[in-house]
Design an enzyme around this catalytic site. Structure first.
Site, PDB file in Angstrom:
ATOM      1  N   VAL A  58       0.901  -1.345  -0.065  1.00 12.02           N
ATOM      2  CA  VAL A  58       0.024   0.090   0.008  1.00 12.02           C
ATOM      3  C   VAL A  58       1.017   1.115  -0.085  1.00 12.02           C
ATOM      4  O   VAL A  58       0.152   2.394  -0.214  1.00 12.02           O
ATOM      5  CB  VAL A  58      -0.999  -0.133   1.081  1.00 12.02           C
ATOM      6  CG1 VAL A  58      -1.845  -0.950   1.073  1.00 12.02           C
ATOM      7  CG2 VAL A  58      -0.435  -0.077   2.481  1.00 12.02           C
ATOM      8  N   LYS A  92       6.937   3.810   6.517  1.00 11.18           N
ATOM      9  CA  LYS A  92       6.269   4.047   5.158  1.00 11.18           C
ATOM     10  C   LYS A  92       4.669   3.804   4.924  1.00 11.18           C
ATOM     11  O   LYS A  92       3.944   4.340   4.596  1.00 11.18           O
ATOM     12  CB  LYS A  92       7.297   3.412   3.895  1.00 11.18           C
ATOM     13  CG  LYS A  92       8.375   4.171   3.450  1.00 11.18           C
ATOM     14  CD  LYS A  92       8.878   3.549   2.400  1.00 11.18           C
ATOM     15  CE  LYS A  92      10.190   4.256   1.933  1.00 11.18           C
ATOM     16  NZ  LYS A  92      10.956   3.632   0.824  1.00 11.18           N
ATOM     17  N   GLY A 103      -6.460   8.949   0.277  1.00  9.39           N
ATOM     18  CA  GLY A 103      -6.758   9.599  -0.984  1.00  9.39           C
ATOM     19  C   GLY A 103      -7.774   8.738  -2.018  1.00  9.39           C
ATOM     20  O   GLY A 103      -8.642   9.056  -2.518  1.00  9.39           O
ATOM     21  N   LYS A 106     -11.062   9.310  -0.510  1.00  4.52           N
ATOM     22  CA  LYS A 106     -11.669  10.611  -0.828  1.00  4.52           C
ATOM     23  C   LYS A 106     -12.182  10.376  -2.585  1.00  4.52           C
ATOM     24  O   LYS A 106     -13.336  10.988  -2.756  1.00  4.52           O
ATOM     25  CB  LYS A 106     -10.322  11.703  -0.880  1.00  4.52           C
ATOM     26  CG  LYS A 106     -10.722  12.903  -1.542  1.00  4.52           C
ATOM     27  CD  LYS A 106      -9.660  14.018  -1.345  1.00  4.52           C
ATOM     28  CE  LYS A 106     -10.002  15.194  -1.941  1.00  4.52           C
ATOM     29  NZ  LYS A 106      -9.242  15.256  -3.289  1.00  4.52           N
ATOM     30  N   TYR A 146       7.393   3.107  14.863  1.00  5.58           N
ATOM     31  CA  TYR A 146       6.026   2.787  14.989  1.00  5.58           C
ATOM     32  C   TYR A 146       5.253   3.727  15.539  1.00  5.58           C
ATOM     33  O   TYR A 146       4.190   3.992  15.070  1.00  5.58           O
ATOM     34  CB  TYR A 146       5.780   1.278  15.771  1.00  5.58           C
ATOM     35  CG  TYR A 146       4.518   0.642  15.933  1.00  5.58           C
ATOM     36  CD1 TYR A 146       3.965   0.224  14.596  1.00  5.58           C
ATOM     37  CD2 TYR A 146       4.000   0.531  16.818  1.00  5.58           C
ATOM     38  CE1 TYR A 146       2.664  -0.416  14.662  1.00  5.58           C
ATOM     39  CE2 TYR A 146       2.512  -0.004  16.872  1.00  5.58           C
ATOM     40  CZ  TYR A 146       1.977  -0.543  15.913  1.00  5.58           C
ATOM     41  OH  TYR A 146       0.827  -1.208  15.866  1.00  5.58           O
ATOM     42  N   TYR A 160      -7.514  14.991   6.601  1.00  5.44           N
ATOM     43  CA  TYR A 160      -8.293  14.691   5.422  1.00  5.44           C
ATOM     44  C   TYR A 160      -9.715  14.615   6.031  1.00  5.44           C
ATOM     45  O   TYR A 160     -10.731  15.074   5.063  1.00  5.44           O
ATOM     46  CB  TYR A 160      -8.209  13.092   5.170  1.00  5.44           C
ATOM     47  CG  TYR A 160      -7.074  13.016   4.034  1.00  5.44           C
ATOM     48  CD1 TYR A 160      -5.760  13.440   4.375  1.00  5.44           C
ATOM     49  CD2 TYR A 160      -7.430  12.979   2.662  1.00  5.44           C
ATOM     50  CE1 TYR A 160      -4.818  13.571   3.040  1.00  5.44           C
ATOM     51  CE2 TYR A 160      -6.531  12.701   1.389  1.00  5.44           C
ATOM     52  CZ  TYR A 160      -5.111  13.010   1.801  1.00  5.44           C
ATOM     53  OH  TYR A 160      -4.433  12.926   0.934  1.00  5.44           O
ATOM     54  N   THR A 176      -3.619  -7.094  22.158  1.00  7.65           N
ATOM     55  CA  THR A 176      -4.948  -7.897  21.745  1.00  7.65           C
ATOM     56  C   THR A 176      -4.038  -9.490  21.391  1.00  7.65           C
ATOM     57  O   THR A 176      -2.952  -9.439  21.076  1.00  7.65           O
ATOM     58  CB  THR A 176      -5.613  -7.577  20.709  1.00  7.65           C
ATOM     59  OG1 THR A 176      -5.903  -6.247  20.724  1.00  7.65           O
ATOM     60  CG2 THR A 176      -6.589  -8.307  19.953  1.00  7.65           C
ATOM     61  N   ARG A 187       6.135 -11.242  20.647  1.00  5.34           N
ATOM     62  CA  ARG A 187       5.270 -10.714  21.732  1.00  5.34           C
ATOM     63  C   ARG A 187       5.313 -11.653  22.954  1.00  5.34           C
ATOM     64  O   ARG A 187       5.488 -13.059  22.717  1.00  5.34           O
ATOM     65  CB  ARG A 187       3.893 -10.356  21.154  1.00  5.34           C
ATOM     66  CG  ARG A 187       3.782  -9.223  20.413  1.00  5.34           C
ATOM     67  CD  ARG A 187       2.554  -9.249  19.589  1.00  5.34           C
ATOM     68  NE  ARG A 187       2.204  -7.950  18.980  1.00  5.34           N
ATOM     69  CZ  ARG A 187       1.448  -7.770  18.136  1.00  5.34           C
ATOM     70  NH1 ARG A 187       1.202  -8.927  17.249  1.00  5.34           N
ATOM     71  NH2 ARG A 187       1.173  -6.728  17.514  1.00  5.34           N
TER      72      ARG A 187
HETATM   73  N1  UDP Z   1       7.847  -9.224  27.282  1.00  7.00           N
HETATM   74  C1  UDP Z   1       8.694 -10.311  28.043  1.00  7.00           C
HETATM   75  N2  UDP Z   1       9.098 -11.297  27.518  1.00  7.00           N
HETATM   76  C2  UDP Z   1       9.037 -11.685  26.096  1.00  7.00           C
HETATM   77  C3  UDP Z   1       8.156 -10.699  25.388  1.00  7.00           C
HETATM   78  C4  UDP Z   1       7.719  -9.677  25.833  1.00  7.00           C
HETATM   79  O1  UDP Z   1       8.852 -10.085  29.233  1.00  7.00           O
HETATM   80  O2  UDP Z   1       9.615 -12.772  25.726  1.00  7.00           O
HETATM   81  C5  UDP Z   1       7.331  -8.174  27.744  1.00  7.00           C
HETATM   82  C6  UDP Z   1       7.767  -6.751  27.240  1.00  7.00           C
HETATM   83  O3  UDP Z   1       9.026  -6.240  27.472  1.00  7.00           O
HETATM   84  C7  UDP Z   1       6.741  -5.962  27.441  1.00  7.00           C
HETATM   85  C8  UDP Z   1       5.578  -6.980  27.615  1.00  7.00           C
HETATM   86  O4  UDP Z   1       6.029  -8.208  27.640  1.00  7.00           O
HETATM   87  O5  UDP Z   1       6.971  -5.325  28.722  1.00  7.00           O
HETATM   88  C9  UDP Z   1       4.552  -6.957  26.390  1.00  7.00           C
HETATM   89  O6  UDP Z   1       5.394  -6.947  25.231  1.00  7.00           O
HETATM   90  P1  UDP Z   1       4.882  -7.216  23.881  1.00  7.00           P
HETATM   91  O7  UDP Z   1       5.922  -7.355  22.920  1.00  7.00           O
HETATM   92  O8  UDP Z   1       3.748  -8.381  23.804  1.00  7.00           O
HETATM   93  O9  UDP Z   1       3.996  -5.873  23.365  1.00  7.00           O
HETATM   94  P2  UDP Z   1       4.016  -4.419  23.890  1.00  7.00           P
HETATM   95  O10 UDP Z   1       3.033  -3.923  24.721  1.00  7.00           O
HETATM   96  O11 UDP Z   1       5.449  -4.020  24.518  1.00  7.00           O
HETATM   97  O12 UDP Z   1       3.839  -3.718  22.346  1.00  7.00           O
END
Ligand code: UDP
Length: 313
Positions: A58, A92, A103, A106, A146, A160, A176, A187
């Site tokens: 995109v 980006k 755009g 619109k 980010y 916009y 989530t 995560r």
């Molecule tokens: N975290 C952790 N161990 C892991 C991955 C993440 O302790 O293996 C911690 C990270 O430092 C943060 C929290 O878990 O404090 C949530 O991290 P995540 O990457 O899920 O999302 P964030 O809310 O930070 O964007």
């Protein structure tokens, strides 16, 4: 049949949105460049007459023939390790990608909803975070690519709306989880569950006292759907206000999986927010929305998904 364009369609949230709009009877155009998405997430939709897939980035001009009624912009790397690896693409897609889609909205007279994030609050010094809070973001830190892309996304979406009268919605998504998260997205939840399943220790960063508030994906999708169908154009938090420390969260996953592994502590990444919890008063008042799925139930469903994924490998 009304047409919806969903960007990031092969990703975690994008694929669940595709399912929801198919179920509601829309014609869905899913778009993805598969940078972090996976076609497995939407493979079951390809046989449907009211689903089309466009492989497209995109950040390049977006062309859709014919009518278009709704756009949901969910394309972006979204986990900290992804946007650390792909900082330029992240900036980006949040900036140029969002401009292209605004755009398009619109041009087509389409309503557009953009996926913003609790990250726009940075490491918050107001707790819980209401939509009126402006945030505490380090623009040049590792998460800045980010956070600032999403802040730009909100700013240009409002521009916009105000200057071109584009019909816009902004959702601020808090942590989530659920089926179709990537096992290796880094995560907390996929990391802990895949570590438990592989017989590895669970890596908690820092002392684990930092907090997050985890929302089950079905609840989030319901909130997004209601926001899109509402007439409210200012940002709305969607998330589950049930807050937990990361150490406690790891302990819950140890109990759920029955693993004999223990917690090991690793250094806390730079600018890792110390606390995060949505104030969802707006979503309650405007959308009559609040989360329904508790963590015990949501984690069980997600664990079953991860167990199957790991067995398939
Ligand atoms: N975290 C952790 N161990 C892991 C991955 C993440 O302790 O293996 C911690 C990270 O430092 C943060 C929290 O878990 O404090 C949530 O991290 P995540 O990457 O899920 O999302 P964030 O809310 O930070 O964007």
């Amino acid at each position: 049949m009304e047409k919806v364009l969903i960007t990031g369609a092969a990703g975690f949230l994008g694929s669940h949105l595709c399912d929801r709009f198919i179920k509601e009877g829309y014609h869905v155009i899913g778009m993805d460049n598969l940078l972090t998405g996976n076609l497995d997430n939407i493979a079951h939709l390809f046989r449907l007459k009211n689903f089309e897939y466009y492989h497209h980035d995109v950040t390049k001009f977006v062309y859709i023939p014919g009518d278009l009624h709704y756009i949901l912009h969910f394309a972006s790397p979204a986990s900290p390790i992804d946007y650390l690896k792909m900082p330029i693409q992240t900036m980006k897609v949040g900036s140029i990608g969002t401009m292209n889609l605004l755009g398009l909205a619109k041009d087509k007279g389409a309503r557009i909803l953009v996926a913003s994030t609790s990250e726009i609050y940075g490491d918050p010094d107001v707790h819980p975070q209401p939509e009126e809070y402006w945030g505490n973001v380090n623009p040049i830190g590792p998460r800045g690519v980010y956070d600032e892309a999403k802040r730009f996304m909100e700013a240009i979406t409002m521009a916009y709306h105000n200057f071109h009268s584009v019909d816009t919605r902004i959702v601020r998504i808090f942590n989530t989880y659920g089926p179709r998260m990537r096992l290796d997205d880094g995560r907390a939840l996929p990391a802990f569950m895949s570590q438990a399943l592989r017989g590895e220790d669970l890596t908690v960063f820092g002392d684990g006292s930092q907090t997050r508030s985890f929302c089950y994906v079905d609840d989030l999708i319901e909130g997004i759907y209601r926001l899109l169908m509402s007439d409210y154009h200012l940002p709305v938090n969607i998330g589950n206000p049930n807050e937990i420390s990361i150490r406690q969260f790891a302990e819950e996953i140890i109990a759920l999986t029955g693993t004999n592994q223990k917690i090991v502590y690793k250094p806390l990444p730079q600018d890792d927010p110390k606390q995060r919890r949505p104030n969802i008063d707006k979503a309650k008042q405007l959308l009559g929305w609040e989360p329904k799925v508790g963590r015990a139930e949501g984690l069980k469903i997600t664990y079953e998904y991860f167990k199957n994924k790991i067995q398939q490998r």
